[in-house]
Design a protein around this motif. Structure first.
Motif, mmCIF file in Angstrom:
data_model
loop_
_atom_site.group_PDB
_atom_site.id
_atom_site.type_symbol
_atom_site.label_atom_id
_atom_site.label_comp_id
_atom_site.label_asym_id
_atom_site.label_seq_id
_atom_site.Cartn_x
_atom_site.Cartn_y
_atom_site.Cartn_z
ATOM 1 N N TYR A 33 -13.570 -13.043 -3.640
ATOM 2 C CA TYR A 33 -12.282 -12.380 -3.387
ATOM 3 C C TYR A 33 -12.508 -11.102 -2.603
ATOM 4 N N ASP A 34 -11.831 -10.973 -1.487
ATOM 5 C CA ASP A 34 -11.968 -9.807 -0.619
ATOM 6 C C ASP A 34 -11.260 -8.596 -1.229
ATOM 7 N N THR A 35 -12.004 -7.513 -1.445
ATOM 8 C CA THR A 35 -11.408 -6.305 -2.033
ATOM 9 C C THR A 35 -10.561 -5.527 -1.028
ATOM 10 N N ARG A 36 -10.622 -5.942 0.240
ATOM 11 C CA ARG A 36 -9.791 -5.284 1.256
ATOM 12 C C ARG A 36 -8.693 -6.194 1.787
ATOM 13 N N ALA A 37 -8.452 -7.284 1.117
ATOM 14 C CA ALA A 37 -7.400 -8.196 1.573
ATOM 15 C C ALA A 37 -6.044 -7.508 1.451
ATOM 16 N N PHE A 187 -5.963 -6.877 -12.525
ATOM 17 C CA PHE A 187 -7.360 -6.472 -12.361
ATOM 18 C C PHE A 187 -7.496 -5.828 -10.986
ATOM 19 N N LEU A 188 -7.828 -4.555 -10.972
ATOM 20 C CA LEU A 188 -7.981 -3.824 -9.712
ATOM 21 C C LEU A 188 -9.397 -4.080 -9.209
ATOM 22 N N HIS A 189 -9.470 -4.923 -8.199
ATOM 23 C CA HIS A 189 -10.763 -5.439 -7.731
ATOM 24 C C HIS A 189 -11.338 -4.527 -6.643
ATOM 25 N N LEU A 190 -12.377 -3.816 -7.020
ATOM 26 C CA LEU A 190 -12.997 -2.802 -6.156
ATOM 27 C C LEU A 190 -14.382 -3.274 -5.746
ATOM 28 N N SER A 191 -14.808 -2.878 -4.543
ATOM 29 C CA SER A 191 -16.172 -3.242 -4.133
ATOM 30 C C SER A 191 -17.173 -2.178 -4.593
ATOM 31 N N TYR A 192 -18.387 -2.608 -4.680
ATOM 32 C CA TYR A 192 -19.493 -1.723 -5.070
ATOM 33 C C TYR A 192 -19.612 -0.546 -4.095
#
Lengths: 294, 294
Positions: A33-37, A187-192
């Protein structure tokens, strides 16, 4: 449910719920899942902020109707659950999304490590006490999911007990929805990498130091374990009654737009109504008009 | 206290607290206070709304600092108490003033007629449970003052008991201020005629019918008794530690401006500070920079 027509959806064209909902019961791979979508949303910050403000105005009206309906016995209410890694923006979402609402109908609760008293009870005990009352919008900044997330990663309970909690959570949430609570789990999906940037930004600003804890850096070593814990929670607890939504969270303006949009779609479907007068309006008007000014 | 210099006051020129504070310990004649006055404030609706929005932005910043300070042990907090006749705008003030704030640092509580459980305890019991925690802004829509207002007018307790409550309230509020709570008590002063106009307006709008109760008209017969009960409460409970402010409330934009301005002056004097970092900022930055993106 995902394809039911509603005024809200017709007006804006897209059902964001269908796009962001996590299918339950099947393995989740967060790295897919792209965190910048920016699915179905505004394309840049300016558009995002404007769209969120416009939604905010709608939300205020819907919130008042929800509250008004509760005064006539409507038991319905909404619970927004926010989960995500450190710096993913749980607090920012409360500020920017719930900030549009009338605070008197909001019940916001941030859950930290349980107190000694809370630990003496079931993990759902403190959550039950914080639930929104009829007519209210509740917001959880962290939630009962911590008990299958940090508890799993840091082994705060025996594996068998943690394993039982997923079903307990599902039964609990089912009882909520059965009682008129619309449960919206984000769910707030953040990248590393974005977490690193945000932590560095906090270090750059003395007015953000209070939000920083050096142990946040240590926690990054546990990133893969946390992602796995989230994947399991999303797989096992995204149910038809209380689905999880996966919010790309690297861009704050998209995150705020998406969460407010999800709220709007759910409240639009609830379509709460101002109650009809249960008194004689004309008679009350006559009495008031007869009451001479002093 | 009323003449202490502060950044807030210097910036805006006037100390509204000094102008609106009710002198305690002497008889109060509410008929001598103009409900349409606009002391030291904006002169019309447009200016009032703009000034209130500008204050709102300041309040948001001060609220964050108050909260941040609490994370480093600062126990200070603020309690805004709103009282006034029906339709005087207690709810509207919550919506328009607290609406500027981050809901996660707000603890709003509306008090209605006490429940059976509440009646089994002292009248202060339910109030104590609703107090703001350190770093929070609490808002009471009605309060413990109902126990010397409606209780007095409708004789819900023996006169001797009501008479004792004023001192109990003063001691209670003194203990609050001693514990770091800034108590800001606002009496929204509405005229009899304006109440009639507002009730008629509610009747004209079906989306306001839910706010209307025909018993509100009956209550108007008790208007003089309520005014007298307020006069006694203001006389006996406007103390140096926790003064009452009399807010001219016939014009909503002035009411909102005045209450937000009072909040700003108090928070400005508190002058909460972001806590200094209790960790090695440079060391944390080095560690994060060494943490390669994935």
């Amino acid at each position: 449910m995902g394809h039911k027509r509603s005024k809200t959806r017709t007006r804006a064209g897209t059902d964001l719920r269908g796009l962001l909902r996590v299918p339950g019961g099947e393995p989740v791979d967060l790295s897919g899942y792209d965190t910048r979508a920016a699915a179905a949303g505004p394309v840049d910050k300016a558009a995002g902020r404007a769209a969120t403000a416009a939604i905010g105005a709608h939300l205020t009206g819907l919130q008042e109707r929800l509250w008004a309906a509760s005064t006539a016995g409507d038991r319905r209410r909404v619970l927004l659950v926010l989960q995500g890694m450190d710096t993913s923006g749980k607090g920012g979402t409360v500020k920017h999304v719930a900030g549009y609402l009338n605070p008197s109908g909001c019940r916001v609760r941030a859950f930290r490590a349980p107190t000694a008293e809370e630990r003496r009870h079931s993990f759902l005990w403190r959550v039950e006490k914080a639930l929104p009352h009829p007519g209210e919008l509740g917001v959880f900044d962290r939630s009962h999911y911590e008990d299958v997330l940090v508890a799993r990663v840091r082994e705060l309970a025996p594996p068998a007990e943690i394993d039982r909690r997923y079903d307990q959570i599902n039964r609990f949430e089912q009882s909520l929805t059965g009682g008129g609570v619309t449960v919206i789990k984000c769910f707030l999906h953040l990248s590393y990498d974005e977490q690193r940037r945000r932590l560095l930004r906090r270090l750059d600003r003395p007015d953000k130091h209070w939000k920083f804890d050096p142990s946040d850096i240590d926690d990054r070593a546990l990133w893969p374990a946390y992602q796995e814990a989230y994947e399991i929670a999303l797989e096992r607890c995204s149910t038809p009654e209380a689905p999880w939504y996966l919010i790309p969270a690297d861009r704050k303006w998209y995150r705020n737009w998406a969460v407010s949009r999800l709220l709007l779609e759910h409240l639009g479907d609830l379509d709460p109504r101002y109650p009809k007068a249960d008194f004689d309006v004309a008679e009350s008007r006559r009495r008031l008009l007869a009451d001479r000014p002093r």
